[in-house]
Design an enzyme around this catalytic site. Structure first.
Site, PDB file in Angstrom:
ATOM      1  N   ALA A 209     -13.106 -69.177  -2.293  1.00 57.99           N
ATOM      2  CA  ALA A 209     -12.199 -68.766  -1.232  1.00 57.99           C
ATOM      3  C   ALA A 209     -13.031 -68.081  -0.149  1.00 57.99           C
ATOM      4  O   ALA A 209     -14.133 -67.583  -0.421  1.00 57.99           O
ATOM      5  CB  ALA A 209     -11.150 -67.806  -1.785  1.00 57.99           C
TER       6      ALA A 209
ATOM      7  N   GLU B 112     -12.183 -73.726  -9.269  1.00 63.22           N
ATOM      8  CA  GLU B 112     -10.734 -73.859  -9.515  1.00 63.22           C
ATOM      9  C   GLU B 112     -10.198 -75.176  -8.949  1.00 63.22           C
ATOM     10  O   GLU B 112      -9.359 -75.834  -9.575  1.00 63.22           O
ATOM     11  CB  GLU B 112      -9.997 -72.664  -8.894  1.00 63.22           C
ATOM     12  CG  GLU B 112     -10.312 -71.359  -9.612  1.00 63.22           C
ATOM     13  CD  GLU B 112      -9.756 -70.144  -8.885  1.00 63.22           C
ATOM     14  OE1 GLU B 112     -10.217 -69.869  -7.751  1.00 63.22           O
ATOM     15  OE2 GLU B 112      -8.869 -69.481  -9.422  1.00 63.22           O
TER      16      GLU B 112
HETATM   17  N1  COA Z   1     -16.684 -67.220   1.795  1.00 65.09           N
HETATM   18  C1  COA Z   1     -17.082 -67.122   3.059  1.00 65.09           C
HETATM   19  N2  COA Z   1     -18.270 -67.545   3.494  1.00 65.09           N
HETATM   20  C2  COA Z   1     -19.094 -68.105   2.594  1.00 65.09           C
HETATM   21  C3  COA Z   1     -18.746 -68.238   1.234  1.00 65.09           C
HETATM   22  C4  COA Z   1     -17.469 -67.767   0.845  1.00 65.09           C
HETATM   23  N3  COA Z   1     -17.026 -67.880  -0.398  1.00 65.09           N
HETATM   24  N4  COA Z   1     -19.774 -68.806   0.575  1.00 65.09           N
HETATM   25  C5  COA Z   1     -20.728 -69.036   1.493  1.00 65.09           C
HETATM   26  N5  COA Z   1     -20.338 -68.603   2.721  1.00 65.09           N
HETATM   27  C6  COA Z   1     -21.062 -68.660   3.984  1.00 65.09           C
HETATM   28  C7  COA Z   1     -22.114 -67.570   4.078  1.00 65.09           C
HETATM   29  O1  COA Z   1     -21.543 -66.352   4.475  1.00 65.09           O
HETATM   30  C8  COA Z   1     -23.028 -68.181   5.093  1.00 65.09           C
HETATM   31  O2  COA Z   1     -22.447 -68.030   6.360  1.00 65.09           O
HETATM   32  P1  COA Z   1     -23.353 -67.511   7.635  1.00 65.09           P
HETATM   33  O3  COA Z   1     -24.404 -68.577   7.780  1.00 65.09           O
HETATM   34  O4  COA Z   1     -22.378 -67.465   8.769  1.00 65.09           O
HETATM   35  O5  COA Z   1     -23.914 -66.192   7.228  1.00 65.09           O
HETATM   36  C9  COA Z   1     -22.998 -69.654   4.775  1.00 65.09           C
HETATM   37  O6  COA Z   1     -21.797 -69.875   4.053  1.00 65.09           O
HETATM   38  C10 COA Z   1     -24.156 -70.125   3.923  1.00 65.09           C
HETATM   39  O7  COA Z   1     -24.187 -69.342   2.739  1.00 65.09           O
HETATM   40  P2  COA Z   1     -25.496 -68.523   2.253  1.00 65.09           P
HETATM   41  O8  COA Z   1     -25.026 -67.393   1.391  1.00 65.09           O
HETATM   42  O9  COA Z   1     -26.365 -68.201   3.416  1.00 65.09           O
HETATM   43  O10 COA Z   1     -26.197 -69.650   1.368  1.00 65.09           O
HETATM   44  P3  COA Z   1     -27.170 -69.416   0.117  1.00 65.09           P
HETATM   45  O11 COA Z   1     -27.751 -70.739  -0.210  1.00 65.09           O
HETATM   46  O12 COA Z   1     -28.108 -68.299   0.362  1.00 65.09           O
HETATM   47  O13 COA Z   1     -26.211 -68.945  -1.070  1.00 65.09           O
HETATM   48  C11 COA Z   1     -24.258 -69.062  -2.471  1.00 65.09           C
HETATM   49  C12 COA Z   1     -25.258 -69.840  -1.590  1.00 65.09           C
HETATM   50  C13 COA Z   1     -23.157 -70.044  -2.845  1.00 65.09           C
HETATM   51  C14 COA Z   1     -24.970 -68.554  -3.749  1.00 65.09           C
HETATM   52  C15 COA Z   1     -23.680 -67.857  -1.684  1.00 65.09           C
HETATM   53  O14 COA Z   1     -23.215 -68.342  -0.418  1.00 65.09           O
HETATM   54  C16 COA Z   1     -22.527 -67.176  -2.378  1.00 65.09           C
HETATM   55  O15 COA Z   1     -22.745 -66.427  -3.294  1.00 65.09           O
HETATM   56  N6  COA Z   1     -21.298 -67.417  -1.866  1.00 65.09           N
HETATM   57  C17 COA Z   1     -20.108 -66.753  -2.392  1.00 65.09           C
HETATM   58  C18 COA Z   1     -19.706 -67.289  -3.735  1.00 65.09           C
HETATM   59  C19 COA Z   1     -18.488 -66.549  -4.238  1.00 65.09           C
HETATM   60  O16 COA Z   1     -18.528 -65.388  -4.571  1.00 65.09           O
HETATM   61  N7  COA Z   1     -17.363 -67.291  -4.326  1.00 65.09           N
HETATM   62  C20 COA Z   1     -16.118 -66.727  -4.826  1.00 65.09           C
HETATM   63  C21 COA Z   1     -15.291 -66.222  -3.699  1.00 65.09           C
HETATM   64  S1  COA Z   1     -13.761 -65.522  -4.283  1.00 65.09           S
END
Ligand code: COA
Length: 259
Positions: free
Chosen positions: A65, A113
């Site tokens: 999300a 999910e």
């Molecule tokens: N919600 C909002 N934005 C998200 C997102 C999420 N769930 N997951 C990734 N993004 C965004 C990041 O903020 C980033 O945006 P920006 O470039 O404007 O800063 C972009 O997507 C790329 O993500 P980034 O974190 O830079 O990539 P990464 O390869 O370093 O890491 C993940 C990848 C998936 C490990 C990391 O993005 C992450 O942990 N995301 C959240 C996962 C999560 O907790 N999901 C459950 C949500 S309830």
């Protein structure tokens, strides 16, 4: 209908629904969830579509999300958001047409999910799965706390929920979270090949198998067996049954009409 955060392409009776916010790793904001719901409502009624493949654009399936929206939610808004997402995902799960998730990359939180709400999951070797919500101080809100345990069992589900750990595709396969793991380049081909295998079968039979398993899991064995017998009886009234059995006896390929 035109979508902002999805693409929907239909070919050979298969709709490919792609979540398309690659710069945010396809994070599900409220608008995207609503669009997925509209897309499934459309697909369900569209006679040119017999099966659906759900995937993500770029390097993620769906990374959850959209945390930027969740961060300011009040309890009332959070509950409403959860119920809205649950409703959309339940519409996917109860779709009478087969739905395959082609998991191309991160399937975290709402992404895991979404994949679990699909009937079958095929993962690329690059896919990663997890329910990291507890790291954010929340729990899954789109059905993850319920469907994960139903798919992989209570012990493994609780481990994934409590640790928030990410697992790779081979571990997801080992615990029964995904049905098949393939090379990244073969992902869509593999999903389409499995879908074609399903679409060669009787569509009414396929729809009632989906319903029998979905409803049956929530019933006692005796109730589920009655449901099964009712479906078995219903299918005996169809042209498809006569066609399927006639084709077997005539040693030819069946041509089902869905009636
Ligand atoms: N919600 C909002 N934005 C998200 C997102 C999420 N769930 N997951 C990734 N993004 C965004 C990041 O903020 C980033 O945006 P920006 O470039 O404007 O800063 C972009 O997507 C790329 O993500 P980034 O974190 O830079 O990539 P990464 O390869 O370093 O890491 C993940 C990848 C998936 C490990 C990391 O993005 C992450 O942990 N995301 C959240 C996962 C999560 O907790 N999901 C459950 C949500 S309830």
């Amino acid at each position: 209908m035109a979508f902002q955060n999805l693409t929907l392409e239909v070919a050979d009776r298969i709709a490919v629904l792609t979540v398309n916010r690659p710069d945010k790793l396809n994070a599900l904001n409220d608008a995207t969830i609503a669009e997925i719901g509209h897309a499934f409502d459309e697909i369900r009624l569209d006679e040119s579509v017999a099966g659906i493949i759900v995937t993500g654009a770029g390097r993620a399936f769906v990374a959850g999300a959209d945390i930027s929206e969740l961060a300011s939610q009040t309890p009332v808004l959070a509950k409403g958001r959860s119920r809205a997402g649950q409703d959309v995902f339940r519409r996917i799960e109860t779709c009478p047409k087969p739905v395959i998730a082609a998991v191309n990359g991160f399937a975290l939180g709402g992404g895991c999910e979404l994949a679990m709400a699909c009937h079958i999951r095929i993962a690329s070797e690059a896919a990663k799965f997890g329910q990291p919500e507890s790291k954010l101080g929340i729990l899954p809100g789109f059905g993850g706390s319920q469907r994960l345990a139903r798919l992989v069992g209570k012990g493994r589900a609780i481990q994934l929920l409590l640790t928030g750990e990410m697992i790779d595709a081979s571990e997801a396969y080992r615990i029964g979270l995904v049905n098949r793991v393939v090379h990244a380049a073969e992902l869509m081909g593999s999903a389409k090949q499995m879908m074609k295998q399903i679409l060669a079968n009787g569509p009414l039979a396929v729809a009632l198998c989906i319903e029998a398993v979905d409803r049956g899991l929530e019933m006692s064995l005796d109730e589920g067996l009655i449901l099964e017998a009712n479906h078995f009886g219903l299918l005996a009234a169809t042209e498809d049954m006569r066609e399927g059995m006639g084709a077997f006896l005539d040693k030819r390929t069946a041509s089902f009409k869905g009636r």
